[in-house]
Design a protein around this motif. Sequence first.
Motif, mmCIF file in Angstrom:
data_model
loop_
_atom_site.group_PDB
_atom_site.id
_atom_site.type_symbol
_atom_site.label_atom_id
_atom_site.label_comp_id
_atom_site.label_asym_id
_atom_site.label_seq_id
_atom_site.Cartn_x
_atom_site.Cartn_y
_atom_site.Cartn_z
ATOM 1 N N ARG A 119 0.861 -1.193 0.000
ATOM 2 C CA ARG A 119 0.000 0.000 0.000
ATOM 3 C C ARG A 119 0.895 1.241 0.000
ATOM 4 N N VAL A 120 0.550 2.181 -0.831
ATOM 5 C CA VAL A 120 1.306 3.434 -0.913
ATOM 6 C C VAL A 120 0.371 4.576 -0.518
ATOM 7 N N GLU A 121 0.789 5.330 0.502
ATOM 8 C CA GLU A 121 0.020 6.485 0.955
ATOM 9 C C GLU A 121 0.855 7.737 0.724
ATOM 10 N N VAL A 122 0.204 8.770 0.280
ATOM 11 C CA VAL A 122 0.879 10.046 0.037
ATOM 12 C C VAL A 122 0.206 11.078 0.951
ATOM 13 N N ASP A 142 -0.878 14.758 1.777
ATOM 14 C CA ASP A 142 -1.177 16.005 1.065
ATOM 15 C C ASP A 142 -1.093 17.151 2.069
ATOM 16 N N TYR A 143 0.090 17.780 2.159
ATOM 17 C CA TYR A 143 0.314 18.860 3.125
ATOM 18 C C TYR A 143 -0.389 20.143 2.703
ATOM 19 N N ASP A 144 -0.660 20.295 1.428
ATOM 20 C CA ASP A 144 -1.277 21.521 0.936
ATOM 21 C C ASP A 144 -2.759 21.581 1.276
ATOM 22 N N ASN A 145 -3.414 20.459 1.434
ATOM 23 C CA ASN A 145 -4.846 20.422 1.730
ATOM 24 C C ASN A 145 -5.085 19.639 3.020
ATOM 25 N N PRO A 146 -4.839 20.239 4.174
ATOM 26 C CA PRO A 146 -5.047 19.516 5.423
ATOM 27 C C PRO A 146 -6.528 19.273 5.678
ATOM 28 N N VAL A 147 -6.803 18.226 6.409
ATOM 29 C CA VAL A 147 -8.176 17.885 6.740
ATOM 30 C C VAL A 147 -8.679 18.790 7.869
ATOM 31 N N VAL A 205 -2.984 16.106 8.663
ATOM 32 C CA VAL A 205 -2.672 16.035 7.232
ATOM 33 C C VAL A 205 -3.597 15.049 6.532
ATOM 34 N N ASN A 206 -4.027 15.419 5.376
ATOM 35 C CA ASN A 206 -4.871 14.573 4.524
ATOM 36 C C ASN A 206 -3.997 13.477 3.911
ATOM 37 N N THR A 207 -4.445 12.232 4.024
ATOM 38 C CA THR A 207 -3.702 11.101 3.456
ATOM 39 C C THR A 207 -4.423 10.605 2.204
ATOM 40 N N ILE A 208 -3.691 10.460 1.130
ATOM 41 C CA ILE A 208 -4.246 9.958 -0.130
ATOM 42 C C ILE A 208 -3.617 8.585 -0.385
ATOM 43 N N VAL A 209 -4.471 7.589 -0.620
ATOM 44 C CA VAL A 209 -3.967 6.251 -0.942
ATOM 45 C C VAL A 209 -3.756 6.187 -2.443
ATOM 46 N N GLU A 210 -2.509 6.062 -2.806
ATOM 47 C CA GLU A 210 -2.177 6.045 -4.224
ATOM 48 C C GLU A 210 -2.300 4.648 -4.819
ATOM 49 N N ARG A 211 -1.982 3.631 -4.001
ATOM 50 C CA ARG A 211 -2.068 2.260 -4.484
ATOM 51 C C ARG A 211 -2.412 1.352 -3.301
#
Length: 153
Positions: A39-42, A44-49, A59-65
Amino acid sequence: MRIIDGDGLEIESPDESLGRLVADRLLIAHHEAEPERRRVEVFDYDNPVYVAPNGGKIVNTIVEREYSPPKDAWDEYEDVLRYVPYTPDELAAMEAERIAQEQARKEAEERAAEEARKAAEREEFMACAPARLGSVEETTSEIVLVLADVIGA
């Protein structure tokens, strides 16, 4: 189910008197092995939750894979019928067998006809047997009398 020849070409209506159908499997595709994928998580510091009053950020976490387990290599097959022509030796053996069966059938018919003829003769004999039996008994008693005369004389 598809029918194919030795070259892999499809046959619509094979002549089964000149060949036979054999169950077979045709390779459609080979699939390579796949390694495990983590699993790869990125982040996103620019768009915090959430931004806290003290300035802290969640920080907002985006699952890339997503995770996927490893897969072994595998082959994909199609079940088919393969048309295999008879060899000249097989055709000759089949013809000899057919001739032998025909000869055996003719011999059986001849034996059956002979048995029927014998049965008819027995029936004809048995129809007139009582009359013959009577004459045989009379003839036998006459022979006994003649022998008694010869022996007694």
